[in-house]
Design a protein around this motif. Structure first.
Motif, PDB file in Angstrom:
ATOM      1  N   GLY A   8      -1.813   0.867   8.440  1.00 51.44           N
ATOM      2  CA  GLY A   8      -1.430   0.862   9.846  1.00 51.44           C
ATOM      3  C   GLY A   8      -0.159   1.671  10.073  1.00 51.44           C
ATOM      4  O   GLY A   8       0.425   2.242   9.138  1.00 51.44           O
ATOM      5  N   THR A   9       0.290   1.727  11.347  1.00 50.19           N
ATOM      6  CA  THR A   9       1.399   2.588  11.766  1.00 50.19           C
ATOM      7  C   THR A   9       2.704   2.218  11.046  1.00 50.19           C
ATOM      8  O   THR A   9       3.407   3.090  10.502  1.00 50.19           O
ATOM      9  N   GLY A  10       3.024   0.911  11.012  1.00 44.87           N
ATOM     10  CA  GLY A  10       4.289   0.436  10.385  1.00 44.87           C
ATOM     11  C   GLY A  10       4.356   0.876   8.935  1.00 44.87           C
ATOM     12  O   GLY A  10       5.364   1.475   8.481  1.00 44.87           O
ATOM     13  N   ALA A  11       3.254   0.609   8.209  1.00 51.67           N
ATOM     14  CA  ALA A  11       3.216   0.960   6.782  1.00 51.67           C
ATOM     15  C   ALA A  11       3.305   2.472   6.622  1.00 51.67           C
ATOM     16  O   ALA A  11       3.964   2.973   5.688  1.00 51.67           O
ATOM     17  N   GLY A  12       2.719   3.242   7.581  1.00 55.40           N
ATOM     18  CA  GLY A  12       2.772   4.706   7.539  1.00 55.40           C
ATOM     19  C   GLY A  12       4.218   5.180   7.611  1.00 55.40           C
ATOM     20  O   GLY A  12       4.646   6.022   6.811  1.00 55.40           O
ATOM     21  N   PHE A  13       4.969   4.589   8.563  1.00 56.09           N
ATOM     22  CA  PHE A  13       6.380   5.013   8.685  1.00 56.09           C
ATOM     23  C   PHE A  13       7.199   4.593   7.462  1.00 56.09           C
ATOM     24  O   PHE A  13       8.105   5.311   7.030  1.00 56.09           O
ATOM     25  N   SER A  52       1.571  10.816   9.489  1.00 59.80           N
ATOM     26  CA  SER A  52       1.415   9.356   9.568  1.00 59.80           C
ATOM     27  C   SER A  52       0.853   8.957  10.943  1.00 59.80           C
ATOM     28  O   SER A  52      -0.064   8.154  11.047  1.00 59.80           O
ATOM     29  N   TRP A  53       1.436   9.586  12.004  1.00 63.19           N
ATOM     30  CA  TRP A  53       1.015   9.221  13.367  1.00 63.19           C
ATOM     31  C   TRP A  53      -0.457   9.606  13.605  1.00 63.19           C
ATOM     32  O   TRP A  53      -1.247   8.815  14.128  1.00 63.19           O
ATOM     33  N   ALA A  79      -2.792   8.343   3.783  1.00 62.83           N
ATOM     34  CA  ALA A  79      -3.616   7.254   3.240  1.00 62.83           C
ATOM     35  C   ALA A  79      -3.021   5.901   3.592  1.00 62.83           C
ATOM     36  O   ALA A  79      -3.738   4.962   3.978  1.00 62.83           O
ATOM     37  N   THR A  80      -1.641   5.790   3.512  1.00 62.50           N
ATOM     38  CA  THR A  80      -0.996   4.510   3.850  1.00 62.50           C
ATOM     39  C   THR A  80      -1.239   4.180   5.321  1.00 62.50           C
ATOM     40  O   THR A  80      -1.586   3.051   5.668  1.00 62.50           O
ATOM     41  N   ALA A  81      -0.998   5.182   6.211  1.00 67.19           N
ATOM     42  CA  ALA A  81      -1.206   4.949   7.659  1.00 67.19           C
ATOM     43  C   ALA A  81      -2.657   4.544   7.916  1.00 67.19           C
ATOM     44  O   ALA A  81      -2.941   3.709   8.760  1.00 67.19           O
ATOM     45  N   TRP A  82      -3.583   5.133   7.178  1.00 71.66           N
ATOM     46  CA  TRP A  82      -5.008   4.830   7.356  1.00 71.66           C
ATOM     47  C   TRP A  82      -5.334   3.407   6.947  1.00 71.66           C
ATOM     48  O   TRP A  82      -5.951   2.657   7.701  1.00 71.66           O
ATOM     49  N   ILE A 139       0.852  -1.203   0.000  1.00 70.67           N
ATOM     50  CA  ILE A 139       0.000   0.000   0.000  1.00 70.67           C
ATOM     51  C   ILE A 139       0.886   1.252   0.000  1.00 70.67           C
ATOM     52  O   ILE A 139       0.670   2.204  -0.756  1.00 70.67           O
ATOM     53  N   ALA A 140       1.961   1.209   0.855  1.00 72.72           N
ATOM     54  CA  ALA A 140       2.873   2.370   0.957  1.00 72.72           C
ATOM     55  C   ALA A 140       3.514   2.647  -0.399  1.00 72.72           C
ATOM     56  O   ALA A 140       3.542   3.793  -0.874  1.00 72.72           O
TER      57      ALA A 140
END
Ligand code: ADP
Length: 527
Positions: A78-83, A125-126, A72-75, A39-40
């Motif tokens: 999740g958090t890992g993918a957001g970072f 992201s957070w 959008a990635t964090a949403w 997704i990221a």
């Protein structure tokens, strides 16, 4: 050795992937971590492409789409993918949009700008991932609540169904029980009758509901029924009563009813439940018995009087025949010429002797009642009276006469002959009934009272609202053979007085001030 299939190029699907690649791709997507990275990559690559295109139109680095990609990635991942998206965006921005371009080095002048981008991306992201987490938690709580509500609703429906089933069984029970059943509201109005009751009265529930219930009760019984029902309602005590109910064919039958209140723990009445039991057979047997007893009592009275009259006639006949014979002889002696005075005197003497004999016979008969002392026992006259009234009541009701009692509950016991004293009370009540039958008064009532007498003993009073008696005959009525009735014998009061006197008591009569007569007798406690 390789097989022909393995050597041949693998078949490609519509995405241009072989089936092995496809399987690996699917497995990767099934893994949440791998899916997050994909997704990221997708969002950051999309942001990069669009930004590269848009950059042509802007003087300054247009980096907003990278924030959108990170969010959008964090949403979605999740958090890992957001970072991971922050990392990719940082690399892409550094390489393409921070001088020197197409290099990973950062100019000292653009360091702060680049750092601000990284911090903002991390923050975006957070924020996005925690928002998503909150929403997921909210959703989870909502789902749990829905499951709970569904469980509760199902349990409620189950218990409702059980309740309906039980109610159905209860209704079935009230319908099959061979008894008439009714229910009243807390205020006493009837709101349910079982089919058996409705079938008997031939009416619908609507036609017997509430006040209309009284329509099926015999008019003469309505007053007493209403009274005892109201007494039960105000005292919250079980209700009992007897009344006649009109059947579908218009005929009345006697019923015994018993009702009990259904109460809350606080004592508050919720409703009344009751049954009606058909006692018509019992009642008619009781009525027949009473009729027989009354007839028997009457017959025994007539028989006693008949026997007495016959024996008196027999006993008195002899001296009277002699009186007549000597009277004739006396006349003959006197009408002789010359009259034989000596014989006439002798005949007159015999007449006196036989007259005295006849008087002695009457005295002996009176004494008969005074001699029976053997049968005396301890007596409660209230019992004696009540026993009598039970079988006299039917006779009285037949003539629309009511017999009322006012008995002293603390009445002293006396020593006496039960049968004889019963005979006295029976005579007095029967005379009262006779007097009421002759009278034209509308209130036909006999009142029997019992009281303790000073200093000791008791007094029994029989009062009636009948024709009464005139002062001229007040003392004569106690004489033997005195009667004013066409079928009377005139011995009742005379015998009654003998009985009372044999108990050392007194029997007398006075006119009732408001019309009628009062007959009363006293009996001392120890006789
Ligand atoms: P009988 O009832 O056969 O006439 P009783 O000795 O019982 O004989 O009564 C004598 C009479 O006394 C009656 O005929 C009646 O005239 C009168 N008498 C008795 N009881 C009453 C009464 N309650 N009211 C008016 N008269 C009465």
């Amino acid at each position: 050795m390789h097989s022909i299939e393995s050597a041949a190029p693998a078949a490609r699907n519509e995405h241009g992937r072989s089936s092995i690649e496809d399987a690996l791709w699917r497995r990767a997507l099934a893994n949440p971590l791998a899916r997050g990275y994909v997704i990221a990559l997708f969002f950051v690559a999309s942001a990069l492409l669009v930004t590269l295109f848009l950059q042509r139109f802007f003087q300054y680095p247009f980096l907003f789409l990278f924030f959108a990609a990170v969010m959008a990635t964090a949403w979605f991942g999740g958090t890992g993918a957001g970072f991971f998206a922050v990392l990719l965006s940082t690399i892409a921005v550094d390489y393409f949009f921070v001088p020197p371009f197409h290099s990973f080095a950062v100019n000292a002048t653009d360091g702060a700008y680049f750092l601000a981008f990284v911090v903002c991306a991390v923050a975006a992201s957070w924020v996005s991932s925690s928002k998503k987490k909150d929403q997921a938690q909210l959703q989870e709580a909502r789902d749990r609540l829905e499951v709970r509500v569904a469980e509760r609703t199902a349990a409620l429906e189950r218990s409702n169904a059980e309740l309906r089933q039980r109610e159905q069984q209860l209704i079935l029970l009230t319908e099959v029980i061979p008894q008439q059943i009714w229910r009243g509201a807390a205020d006493g109005s009837i709101d349910y009758c079982n089919q058996r009751l409705l079938d008997y009265v031939g009416r619908t529930m609507k036609e017997v509901r509430g006040e209309r219930f009284m329509e099926i009760i015999h008019p003469e019984d309505r007053g007493s029924l209403r009274q005892s029902w109201e007494r039960a309602l105000s005292s919250s005590l079980p209700f009992e009563g007897e009344f006649r109910v009109c059947g579908a064919g218009g005929q009345y039958r006697s019923f015994f009813t018993r009702g009990v209140p259904l109460q809350e723990a606080t004592g508050n009445i919720l409703s009344w439940y009751g049954t009606n039991t058909d006692i018509e057979e019992l009642k008619s047997a009781e009525r027949a018995l009473m009729r027989t007893q009354a007839e028997l009592a009457y017959l025994s009275r007539v028989l006693t009087m008949g026997e007495l009259t016959a024996s008196i006639a027999h006993e008195v006949n002899q001296p009277l025949t002699a009186v007549v014979a000597f009277g004739n002889a006396c006349l003959e002696w006197l009408s002789a010429d010359p009259p034989n005075l000596e014989e006439a005197r002798l005949a007159a003497g015999r007449i006196i002797k036989d007259g005295a004999r006849a008087g002695a016979i009457i005295a002996r008969i009176r004494a008969l009642f005074q001699k029976e002392r053997a049968a005396k026992s301890q007596l409660d006259m209230n019992d004696v009276i009540q026993e009598l009234i039970v079988f006299l009541r039917h006779e009285a009701t037949r003539h629309r006469i009511s017999i009322q009692t006012d008995l002293d509950p603390g009445l002293s016991q006396i020593k006496g002959d039960r049968v004889q004293l019963q005979q006295v009370v029976l005579n007095l009540i029967m005379n009262a009934i006779d007097a009421l039958l002759e009278a034209a008064t509308c209130q036909k009532e006999v009142l029997v009272r019992s009281r303790n007498e000073n200093p000791t003993g008791i007094r029994i009073v029989v009062e009636d609202s009948g024709a009464g008696f005139s002062p001229e005959i007040a003392e004569k009525i106690f004489n033997p053979f005195f009667t004013t009735k066409s079928e009377g014998i005139g011995m009742g009061l005379s015998i009654s007085r003998s009985i009372v006197e044999s108990h050392q008591g007194r029997l007398w009569a006075v006119p009732r001030p408001s019309g009628g007569s009062i007959f009363q007798f006293t009996i001392p406690e120890e006789t």
